[in-house]
Design a protein around this motif. Structure first.
Motif, mmCIF file in Angstrom:
data_model
loop_
_atom_site.group_PDB
_atom_site.id
_atom_site.type_symbol
_atom_site.label_atom_id
_atom_site.label_comp_id
_atom_site.label_asym_id
_atom_site.label_seq_id
_atom_site.Cartn_x
_atom_site.Cartn_y
_atom_site.Cartn_z
ATOM 1 N N LYS A 471 0.838 -1.192 0.000
ATOM 2 C CA LYS A 471 0.000 0.000 0.000
ATOM 3 C C LYS A 471 0.876 1.247 0.000
ATOM 4 C CE LYS A 471 -3.915 -2.077 2.486
ATOM 5 N NZ LYS A 471 -4.774 -1.994 3.698
ATOM 6 N N ASP A 472 0.434 2.258 -0.731
ATOM 7 C CA ASP A 472 1.161 3.522 -0.737
ATOM 8 C C ASP A 472 0.536 4.468 0.279
ATOM 9 O OD1 ASP A 472 -1.177 4.179 -2.018
ATOM 10 O OD2 ASP A 472 -0.230 4.973 -3.827
ATOM 11 N N LEU A 473 0.589 5.771 0.036
ATOM 12 C CA LEU A 473 0.082 6.732 1.012
ATOM 13 C C LEU A 473 -1.438 6.805 1.067
ATOM 14 C CD1 LEU A 473 2.609 9.701 0.629
ATOM 15 C CD2 LEU A 473 2.692 7.751 2.179
ATOM 16 N N GLY A 474 -2.116 6.165 0.134
ATOM 17 C CA GLY A 474 -3.571 6.084 0.220
ATOM 18 C C GLY A 474 -4.313 7.238 -0.416
ATOM 19 N N VAL A 475 -3.604 8.047 -1.201
ATOM 20 C CA VAL A 475 -4.258 9.121 -1.952
ATOM 21 C C VAL A 475 -3.966 8.883 -3.433
ATOM 22 C CG1 VAL A 475 -4.164 10.789 -0.062
ATOM 23 C CG2 VAL A 475 -2.239 10.616 -1.638
ATOM 24 N N SER A 476 -4.367 9.818 -4.268
ATOM 25 C CA SER A 476 -4.094 9.632 -5.695
ATOM 26 C C SER A 476 -2.593 9.715 -5.942
ATOM 27 C CB SER A 476 -4.810 10.715 -6.510
ATOM 28 O OG SER A 476 -4.058 11.916 -6.529
ATOM 29 N N ASN A 477 -2.155 9.250 -7.093
ATOM 30 C CA ASN A 477 -0.737 9.334 -7.452
ATOM 31 C C ASN A 477 -0.444 10.512 -8.355
ATOM 32 O OD1 ASN A 477 -1.041 5.862 -7.412
ATOM 33 N ND2 ASN A 477 0.316 6.947 -6.007
ATOM 34 N N ASP A 478 -1.292 11.531 -8.302
ATOM 35 C CA ASP A 478 -1.078 12.751 -9.079
ATOM 36 C C ASP A 478 -0.197 13.700 -8.268
ATOM 37 O OD1 ASP A 478 -1.113 15.013 -10.608
ATOM 38 O OD2 ASP A 478 -3.291 15.055 -10.884
ATOM 39 N N TYR A 479 1.103 13.632 -8.493
ATOM 40 C CA TYR A 479 2.048 14.441 -7.723
ATOM 41 C C TYR A 479 1.927 15.932 -8.024
ATOM 42 C CZ TYR A 479 4.703 14.218 -12.115
ATOM 43 O OH TYR A 479 5.090 14.294 -13.441
ATOM 44 N N LYS A 480 1.257 16.278 -9.107
ATOM 45 C CA LYS A 480 1.112 17.695 -9.463
ATOM 46 C C LYS A 480 0.006 18.381 -8.673
ATOM 47 C CE LYS A 480 2.794 17.164 -14.230
ATOM 48 N NZ LYS A 480 2.463 17.337 -15.662
ATOM 49 N N THR A 481 -0.918 17.614 -8.132
ATOM 50 C CA THR A 481 -2.050 18.228 -7.444
ATOM 51 C C THR A 481 -2.125 17.889 -5.954
ATOM 52 O OG1 THR A 481 -3.500 16.366 -8.035
ATOM 53 C CG2 THR A 481 -3.424 18.249 -9.553
ATOM 54 N N GLU A 482 -1.577 16.761 -5.544
ATOM 55 C CA GLU A 482 -1.650 16.379 -4.135
ATOM 56 C C GLU A 482 -0.825 17.338 -3.274
ATOM 57 O OE1 GLU A 482 -3.462 14.327 -2.583
ATOM 58 O OE2 GLU A 482 -4.279 13.051 -4.164
ATOM 59 N N LYS A 483 -1.384 17.731 -2.150
ATOM 60 C CA LYS A 483 -0.696 18.619 -1.218
ATOM 61 C C LYS A 483 -0.431 17.880 0.089
ATOM 62 C CE LYS A 483 -0.839 22.099 -4.027
ATOM 63 N NZ LYS A 483 0.408 22.552 -4.704
ATOM 64 N N MET A 484 0.586 18.314 0.777
ATOM 65 C CA MET A 484 0.916 17.676 2.051
ATOM 66 C C MET A 484 -0.235 17.775 3.037
ATOM 67 S SD MET A 484 4.808 18.704 3.066
ATOM 68 C CE MET A 484 4.387 20.441 3.184
ATOM 69 N N PRO A 485 -0.425 16.745 3.833
ATOM 70 C CA PRO A 485 -1.399 16.850 4.926
ATOM 71 C C PRO A 485 -0.876 17.806 5.996
ATOM 72 C CG PRO A 485 -0.177 14.804 5.095
ATOM 73 C CD PRO A 485 0.218 15.426 3.783
ATOM 74 N N ALA A 486 -1.737 18.169 6.914
ATOM 75 C CA ALA A 486 -1.348 19.071 7.989
ATOM 76 C C ALA A 486 -0.269 18.437 8.860
ATOM 77 C CB ALA A 486 -2.566 19.421 8.847
ATOM 78 N N VAL A 487 0.480 19.275 9.549
ATOM 79 C CA VAL A 487 1.486 18.801 10.493
ATOM 80 C C VAL A 487 0.830 17.873 11.519
ATOM 81 C CG1 VAL A 487 3.082 19.547 12.314
ATOM 82 C CG2 VAL A 487 2.892 20.865 10.188
ATOM 83 N N ASN A 488 1.531 16.798 11.864
ATOM 84 C CA ASN A 488 1.088 15.798 12.848
ATOM 85 C C ASN A 488 -0.027 14.881 12.346
ATOM 86 O OD1 ASN A 488 2.925 16.594 14.838
ATOM 87 N ND2 ASN A 488 1.509 18.089 15.720
ATOM 88 N N VAL A 489 -0.358 14.973 11.070
ATOM 89 C CA VAL A 489 -1.341 14.049 10.511
ATOM 90 C C VAL A 489 -0.579 12.870 9.897
ATOM 91 C CG1 VAL A 489 -3.112 13.682 8.763
ATOM 92 C CG2 VAL A 489 -3.090 15.805 10.082
ATOM 93 N N PRO A 490 -0.686 11.691 10.483
ATOM 94 C CA PRO A 490 0.080 10.546 9.981
ATOM 95 C C PRO A 490 -0.569 9.908 8.755
ATOM 96 C CG PRO A 490 -1.189 9.888 11.890
ATOM 97 C CD PRO A 490 -1.448 11.357 11.700
ATOM 98 N N MET A 491 0.263 9.429 7.857
ATOM 99 C CA MET A 491 -0.187 8.617 6.720
ATOM 100 C C MET A 491 0.557 7.289 6.835
ATOM 101 S SD MET A 491 -0.187 11.561 3.749
ATOM 102 C CE MET A 491 -1.366 10.718 2.684
ATOM 103 N N LEU A 492 0.019 6.413 7.683
ATOM 104 C CA LEU A 492 0.734 5.208 8.076
ATOM 105 C C LEU A 492 -0.079 3.940 7.828
ATOM 106 C CD1 LEU A 492 2.080 6.455 11.545
ATOM 107 C CD2 LEU A 492 3.155 6.697 9.314
ATOM 108 N N ASN A 493 -0.967 3.973 6.867
ATOM 109 C CA ASN A 493 -1.803 2.807 6.609
ATOM 110 C C ASN A 493 -1.225 1.859 5.567
ATOM 111 O OD1 ASN A 493 -3.825 3.568 8.458
ATOM 112 N ND2 ASN A 493 -4.733 4.955 6.947
ATOM 113 N N GLY A 494 -0.065 2.211 5.021
ATOM 114 C CA GLY A 494 0.544 1.362 4.018
ATOM 115 C C GLY A 494 1.988 1.056 4.348
ATOM 116 N N GLN A 495 2.673 0.458 3.388
ATOM 117 C CA GLN A 495 4.097 0.159 3.566
ATOM 118 C C GLN A 495 4.965 1.358 3.176
ATOM 119 O OE1 GLN A 495 1.831 -2.390 2.270
ATOM 120 N NE2 GLN A 495 1.887 -2.810 4.474
ATOM 121 N N LEU A 496 4.373 2.316 2.492
ATOM 122 C CA LEU A 496 4.996 3.624 2.254
ATOM 123 C C LEU A 496 4.301 4.600 3.188
ATOM 124 C CD1 LEU A 496 6.845 5.551 0.654
ATOM 125 C CD2 LEU A 496 5.015 5.732 -1.059
#
Length: 537
Positions: A471-496
């Protein structure tokens, strides 16, 4: 008496101290080339036919060539090399195509143009335990060993390479435990000290030794019977009741607090892990003048690098893999299938490179790695390719300097000409556990590092993780539009994984998150505290 004590102390130092043999030539071996950093840099420019390099951006926002921090100007080369497209133009559709075709293509470009090739003739290592100490860390008994690995230098005796590390493993583990190789100076975490009875024994022997050296001291000691020449360690206080709970600041999204977590090594030991403190400088110096010394210099027999020779990052990564091999062969308490690497800043770059290139390393915590690490080379934000081609070029292959050239026999090149970028370095880690960690500029994790550019790289690497069943970060793979989540918001549901903590230029604030995430992925269970039953009091 002071003179006698001094002589005794110096004798002890001579017995126990370690020293690094001086560099010298012997026999018919030529001495190693001795370059200054500028001379080595010029030598590589001459080999590549580079006349002029562009200056890197300044970290001083008042300087004329200050680094860019305007997102509207941050993507002059917006299209990344497609990690899922082979050089023949076909899309990767199976794991076999990734392993057999696409990944080797990426590795070849990374080797040749970015990090350098691993030599085929690296000598073997003889490991030896220099000191073993039984200590207590986080209230857990541990066995700590100072271990040294001597690299066979029979092919070039003029250079010695002695890898130094401290291995710390739980003393009472019921089975093999996961281990994190931490890129930090080797040293004992909590050196044991004599008990009160042993301290009295030492003083009795020391008094007698002093009296033998100077009989007049017998009267002094009789006049002051409670005086002890060796005071011993300061007494430890033992209070009543349980220890005070640590201060805790809740992890609130977008809110900057304080980190009161225990030190990282204590968190690891408390969770039933072991760890290694690996001194990367004992493998390869973190400077340009050291390129004809260390493991790079030993393999090259003291001569300067060729353009596709390995740089310090690859050398450090090689060293980490050799440590894993040591653990597998010599430490039954270590679970060799679950060994990870960790580092911050330049050592965060090294951790990512180590994981990408060494398939037996299972995981990495990549802290604030910036340019040369997780940050996209093509991004015009803070640190840039030119920062390394003119500065820490020794981290990279010599060929990397081409992409900062304004005038050369091949014309000029820039970051947009690189055949690969950092999203592909992250993809090389798939499907293994890859945790990208950053802090916040407000606390000192500078804007220079390009947090957004690193997040974009992780997003763009996602398709490979998914292709390989992870599993990746769990959002789309569009690097041109995805923005960082807020500080202290974990994205830990995958192996990335990704988490930007609210602290400074470190990953200590993400260690508890890393441990919990890794435990879930490898099926590791935290041992019950001593004296308690699992699930009970």
């Amino acid at each position: 008496m002071k003179k006698v004590l001094f002589l005794l102390l110096m004798a002890a130092v001579r017995v126990s101290g370690q020293s690094t043999p001086p560099i010298s030539s012997s026999g018919n071996y030529p001495p190693p080339v001795t370059f200054t950093a500028d001379q080595d840099h010029q030598n590589m420019m001459d080999q590549l036919g580079i006349k002029t390099l562009r200056n890197g951006p300044s970290g001083d926002e008042k300087a004329p060539n200050h680094a860019n921090y305007d997102e509207a100007l941050a993507n002059p080369y917006p299209n990344l090399p497609d990690v899922m497209t082979m050089k023949n133009g076909k899309k990767v559709t199976t794991a076999k195509e990734w392993w057999d075709i696409r990944r080797p293509e990426i590795v070849e470009d990374m080797d040749r143009e970015v990090y350098g090739r691993l030599p085929k003739n690296i000598p073997g290592i003889t490991w030896s335990v220099k000191t073993l100490d039984r200590e207590v860390v986080a209230r857990v008994p541990v066995i700590a060993k100072l271990v040294e690995g001597h690299v066979d230098n029979s092919s070039y005796p003029a250079i010695n390479v002695d890898i130094k590390m401290t291995v710390v493993l739980p003393a009472n583990a019921k089975g093999p435990v996961p281990v994190l190789i931490m890129f930090s100076p080797a040293g004992f975490p909590a050196p044991s000290a004599p008990t009160a009875a042993q301290n009295a024994q030492i003083n009795a022997a020391l008094k007698q030794l002093l009296i033998n050296a100077d009989p007049s001291l017998k009267a002094v000691f009789e006049e002051h019977p409670l005086y002890q020449p060796f005071a011993g360690p300061a007494p430890m206080g033992f209070g009543f009741g349980p220890p005070a709970p640590p201060k805790v600041t809740p992890d609130v999204p977008g809110v900057i607090g304080e980190n009161y977590d225990p030190p990282s090594n204590e968190q690891l030991i408390a969770d039933g892990w072991g760890y290694v403190s690996l001194d990367l400088g004992s493998i390869q110096a973190d400077n340009a003048q050291g390129l004809t010394r260390g493991i790079i210099g030993l393999v090259n027999k003291g001569q300067p690098r060729k353009p596709d020779d390995w740089g310090a990052l690859r050398a450090w990564g090689w060293g980490a893999n050799e440590v894993l091999n040591y653990l597998a062969a010599n430490e039954p308490t270590a679970d060799a299938k679950h060994v990870g690497v960790e580092g911050v800043s330049r050592y965060g770059k090294a951790a990512l490179v180590a994981l990408a290139y060494n398939p037996n390393i299972a995981m990495a915590l990549v802290g604030s790695s910036g340019e040369g690490g997780a940050k996209l080379n093509r991004r015009n934000w803070g640190e840039a390719v030119e920062s390394l081609t003119g500065g820490e070029y020794y981290w990279m292959a010599g060929n990397f300097m081409k992409y900062g050239a304004s005038e050369a026999k091949f014309g000029s090149k820039n970051a947009g000409d690189l055949p690969v970028d950092s999203h592909e370095l992250i993809a090389m880690c798939a499907p293994r556990l890859t945790f990208i960690s950053y802090g916040v500029p407000e606390k000192g994790d500078a804007k220079w590092l390009d947090h957004q550019g690193s997040y974009m790289a992780a997003i763009a690497a996602g398709p490979v993780f998914k292709l390989l069943g992870a599993k990746d970060l769990g959002v789309s793979n569009d690097y041109k539009t995805e923005k960082m989540p807020a500080v202290n918001v974990p994205m830990l549901n995958g192996q990335l994984a990704w988490r930007q903590h609210d602290q400074k230029h470190e990953d200590h604030a993400n260690m508890k998150w890393f441990i919990k995430w890794a435990d879930q992925n490898i099926g590791h269970t935290t041992p019950a505290p001593a004296g308690r039953r699992p699930g009970g009091e």
